[in-house]
Design an enzyme around this catalytic site. Structure first.
Site, PDB file in Angstrom:
ATOM      1  CB  SER A  32      42.272  16.200  42.738  1.00 59.97           C
ATOM      2  OG  SER A  32      41.632  16.710  43.882  1.00 59.97           O
ATOM      3  CE1 TYR A  79      35.556  21.050  39.808  1.00 60.47           C
ATOM      4  CE2 TYR A  79      36.522  22.293  41.611  1.00 60.47           C
ATOM      5  CZ  TYR A  79      36.653  21.661  40.399  1.00 60.47           C
ATOM      6  OH  TYR A  79      37.876  21.629  39.770  1.00 60.47           O
ATOM      7  CE  LYS A 124      37.583  18.019  40.203  1.00 59.86           C
ATOM      8  NZ  LYS A 124      37.930  17.070  39.116  1.00 59.86           N
TER       9      LYS A 124
END
Length: 429
Positions: A217, A240, A244
Site C-alpha cells: 500500500s 492511485y 491504495k
C-alpha cells in the site's frame, strides 16, 4: 528462466513471488529478501525467489542484477558461494502484464503447473497515473507546514478515467460497461486480485502454513480519496491514492466475520491447512521514479526527504532498500511472531519506519477508520510525528463504518472477478 545456484530442487523449502521486481521498491524487496534470508537462515533452508516483470528483457536484466547482488552480499560478509553453511538461493523470472487479464491467466496456469506451493506473494507492481505537480499548492503547503506536506502530500496531479487496453473483443461483450477497467485500478489492485485467486491452490499448499499474501500500500492512502460508488477510481483525480485505500480496506477486513463469505470465494479455505493470511505494508516515503518530474527535481526531492527525517519524521525511509523493511519482515517472520504481534496489538498496516539516523524497523501505521490495529481509541504505539494533522482517534462508530465498507468492497471485488471470469470464458468458447 530459472537459475539454480546451489544444490538441487530437493533442498527448496520456501517459495516467494514478488511482482514488479525490475526496479524501485520491487527490486529492493528482492535484494533485502536475499540478504536477510542469507544471513538469518541455516544451510538446511533454501528459497526460490520468483520475480515478475512485464517482458523477458527486463526479467533477464533483473536476474543478472540479483546475481551480482548475491555475490556482493556474500563477499561483504566473507561467505564463499560454495560454502555449505549458508542457505541456498534460487532465482526464477516470469512475465506478466497486470493490466491484461489474459496475461495474468497465462502466468496463473504456468505457476500452477510448475510449482508445488507458494509460501508468500508480495504484490508490489503498480502504476501511479500521475501527470505532474500542482506547484502553487506544493510551494504553499511546504512553506506553511513542511513536515506534513512532505509526508502527506496533497499536491500530486493524476490523470482521470484512464482505461486499460481492451480485454476482450467487442463481439464477446454482452455488457459493454462491465468491460471497462481502470488502468491504475487494474495494475494496483484487480490484476493482483485475479492473480492471487488463480494461484490460491499453491498458497493453500504452503508448507509454512498459512501462506501469506502481502499487499503493498502507501502512506498516502487517505480515507477521503476512496468512494465505494467509484471503486475503480475512474472519476477520481487521485486514482492511485484511491487504489491504495482500497488495498488497505481489503487486507485489514479480510478476517472480519462480515466479509468471510466473499473472502472465502477469493481464497477458498483448504480442508487440511489454515487458509492463507492477507497482510498489508507500505514503504514509508522513499525516492522512486513513480512521479514524472525533471531529474534535477529528483535530487531536490531526495534532499527534502532527508531533511524531513532529520527533523523527526519516522516515515522518510528515502531509499527503496529501507522502504523494503516492513514487507520483507512480513515475508520472513515466523508465523508465531506475527500471530503474537496481532494478539497484542491487533491486525495492523505495517510501515517501514526510520529514526533520524536511518535505522529502520517495521511499525504499525494508523489507518483512517481502523486506527493502528482496529483498537478503539488506542494510539499509544504510534511513532512520534507520524500522524496526519487531521487524524482522530478511532471510535466504535468509525470502526463499524470501516467494517461495513470492507464488506461492500469485498462484495464488489468478488462480483467483478466473477463477471470477468465469465466474460473471458465466453470469449474462449
Amino acid at each position: 528462466m530459472t537459475d539454480r545456484y546451489y544444490g538441487g530442487d530437493e533442498d527448496i523449502h520456501k517459495y516467494v513471488l514478488v511482482t514488479g521486481a525490475n526496479g524501485g521498491l520491487g527490486y529492493a524487496i528482492c535484494c533485502r529478501l536475499i540478504d536477510e534470508f542469507t544471513l538469518t537462515r541455516p544451510s538446511s533452508h533454501s528459497m526460490r525467489l520468483i520475480i515478475t516483470t512485464r517482458d523477458k528483457t527486463k526479467g533477464h536484466d533483473t536476474i543478472a542484477k540479483l546475481k551480482d547482488h548475491i555475490f556482493r552480499t556474500r563477499k561483504h560478509h566473507k561467505v564463499h558461494e560454495k560454502t555449505p553453511l549458508v542457505p541456498k538461493i534460487y532465482l526464477q523470472s516470469e512475465q506478466v502484464n497486470l493490466c491484461q487479464l489474459r496475461s495474468v491467466q497465462t502466468l496463473v496456469n504456468k505457476l500452477n503447473r510448475s510449482l508445488p506451493e507458494l509460501d508468500t506473494v508480495i504484490l508490489n507492481a503498480g502504476h501511479g497515473g500521475f501527470t505532474g505537480v500542482d506547484w502553487p499548492l506544493a510551494i504553499w503547503t511546504l512553506l506553511t507546514n513542511f513536515r506534513q506536506a512532505i509526508t502527506f502530500p496533497t499536491f500530486k496531479l493524476g490523470s482521470v478515467g484512464d482505461l486499460t487496453a481492451p480485454q476482450i473483443s467487442e463481439t464477446s461483450a454482452s455488457r459493454p460497461k462491465s468491460t471497462q477497467l481502470g488502468q491504475v485500478f487494474c495494475s494496483n489492485v484487480f490484476g493482483h486480485y485475479m492473480l492471487v485467486h488463480g494461484i490460491a491452490p499453491l498458497l493453500s499448499n504452503s508448507s509454512a502454513t498459512p501462506g501469506r499474501v502481502i499487499w503493498i500500500s502507501s502512506h498516502e492512502a487517505y480515507g477521503s480519496t476512496f468512494s465505494i460508488d467509484d471503486i475503480q477510481g475512474l472519476s477520481s483525480p487521485v486514482a492511485y491514492e484511491s487504489s491504495k485505500r482500497l488495498t488497505d480496506i481489503l487486507a485489514l477486513t479480510s478476517r472480519l466475520p462480515n466479509t468471510q463469505r466473499w473472502v472465502d470465494g477469493f481464497l477458498p479455505p483448504p480442508s487440511n491447512h489454515r487458509p492463507p493470511r492477507q497482510y498489508v505494508a507500505h514503504p514509508g516515503v522513499c525516492a522512486t521514479n513513480i512521479m514524472p518530474i525533471y531529474w534535477i527535481l529528483t535530487y531536490a526531492m531526495t534532499a527534502a526527504f532527508y531533511l524531513a527525517r532529520w527533523i523527526g519524521s519516522p516515515w522518510h525511509t528515502v531509499t527503496p532498500y529501507k522502504g523494503a523493511c516492513a514487507p520483507v519482515w512480513l515475508a520472513l517472520a515466523s508465523q508465531q511472531e506475527l500471530d503474537a504481534m496481532e494478539a497484542d496489538g491487533g491486525v495492523a498496516k505495517w510501515g517501514s519506519a526510520v529514526d533520524w539516523q536511518g535505522e529502520d524497523r517495521a511499525t504499525r501505521t494508523e489507518v483512517q477508520g481502523w486506527g493502528i490495529g482496529g483498537k478503539v481509541g488506542d494510539n499509544v504505539d504510534l511513532p512520534k510525528n507520524s500522524r496526519m494533522k487531521e487524524a482522530e482517534d478511532l471510535t466504535a462508530d468509525g470502526k463499524e463504518h470501516f467494517a461495513m465498507l470492507g464488506r461492500s468492497c469485498w462484495q464488489a471485488m468478488e462480483k467483478l472477478r466473477v463477471e470477468w471470469e465469465e466474460l473471458l470464458k465466453e470469449e474462449d468458447d
